[in-house]
Write a protein that holds these residues in place. Structure first.
Motif, mmCIF file in Angstrom:
data_model
loop_
_atom_site.group_PDB
_atom_site.id
_atom_site.type_symbol
_atom_site.label_atom_id
_atom_site.label_comp_id
_atom_site.label_asym_id
_atom_site.label_seq_id
_atom_site.Cartn_x
_atom_site.Cartn_y
_atom_site.Cartn_z
ATOM 1 N N VAL A 75 -3.354 3.596 -1.878
ATOM 2 C CA VAL A 75 -3.405 3.150 -3.265
ATOM 3 C C VAL A 75 -2.631 1.844 -3.376
ATOM 4 O O VAL A 75 -1.534 1.720 -2.808
ATOM 5 C CB VAL A 75 -2.806 4.212 -4.223
ATOM 6 C CG1 VAL A 75 -2.923 3.758 -5.675
ATOM 7 C CG2 VAL A 75 -3.500 5.565 -4.030
ATOM 8 N N TRP A 105 -7.895 2.029 -4.991
ATOM 9 C CA TRP A 105 -7.600 2.819 -3.801
ATOM 10 C C TRP A 105 -8.646 2.570 -2.737
ATOM 11 O O TRP A 105 -9.687 1.971 -2.996
ATOM 12 C CB TRP A 105 -7.480 4.302 -4.122
ATOM 13 C CG TRP A 105 -8.746 5.068 -4.325
ATOM 14 C CD1 TRP A 105 -9.487 5.698 -3.366
ATOM 15 C CD2 TRP A 105 -9.427 5.320 -5.561
ATOM 16 N NE1 TRP A 105 -10.571 6.327 -3.930
ATOM 17 C CE2 TRP A 105 -10.554 6.102 -5.271
ATOM 18 C CE3 TRP A 105 -9.184 4.960 -6.883
ATOM 19 C CZ2 TRP A 105 -11.451 6.534 -6.252
ATOM 20 C CZ3 TRP A 105 -10.062 5.381 -7.857
ATOM 21 C CH2 TRP A 105 -11.173 6.158 -7.548
ATOM 22 N N THR A 120 0.826 -1.203 0.000
ATOM 23 C CA THR A 120 0.000 0.000 0.000
ATOM 24 C C THR A 120 0.862 1.255 0.000
ATOM 25 O O THR A 120 1.804 1.357 0.787
ATOM 26 C CB THR A 120 -0.879 0.029 1.271
ATOM 27 O OG1 THR A 120 -1.644 -1.176 1.326
ATOM 28 C CG2 THR A 120 -1.787 1.228 1.280
#
Length: 141
Positions: free
Chosen positions: A99, A87, A46
């Motif tokens: 994201v 996202w 992430t």
């Protein structure tokens, strides 16, 4: 200049996109079972951005909301055509957008700075060299 760079992340079919200005606040890997199920891999990666770094998003997004093992809610935005998560909003960290690292499809994108929820990782998975590992969630940033 890094602050002026605009990065685009998209789903596999290209229908759903998000554009962000500048570098991520940090990048994290997570080996929790929910990330494993979301990605189909032993961990998710992430990129955390400040919400103010979002330049735009385009396309139709389906939503899925769940509660993480930490107790915080997350709202995921994914493509209704190809199913790729692009996202999500971490409600426990207001003002941030997460994201999916792979949605950038950029081998030069910054690597993870840590690996969390290692209690659930396969033995052959490890953090990048020098990055700390946490058995559960890390101390909040």
């Amino acid at each position: 200049m890094a602050e002026d760079r605009v990065r685009e992340a998209s789903c596999a079919c290209g229908q759903l996109k998000i554009r962000l200005r500048g570098e991520p606040e940090y990048v994290s890997s997570c080996a929790c079972q929910q990330c494993q199920r979301r990605t189909g891999s032993p961990y998710g990666v992430t990129a955390f951005f400040l919400a103010e770094q979002v330049v735009s998003h385009a396309g139709e997004a389906a939503q899925f909301r769940r509660t993480a093992e930490s107790g915080n809610d997350l709202t995921f935005r994914f493509c209704p055509n190809c199913g790729s998560t692009v996202w999500w909003e971490p409600h426990g960290r207001p003002g941030r957008i997460c994201v999916a690292w792979g949605a950038f499809a950029d081998p030069e994108f910054p690597p993870p700075q840590r690996l969390i929820w290692t209690d659930h990782k396969p033995a052959w998975v490890g953090a990048p060299p020098g990055a700390p590992e946490f058995p559960r969630g890390p101390t909040p940033r």
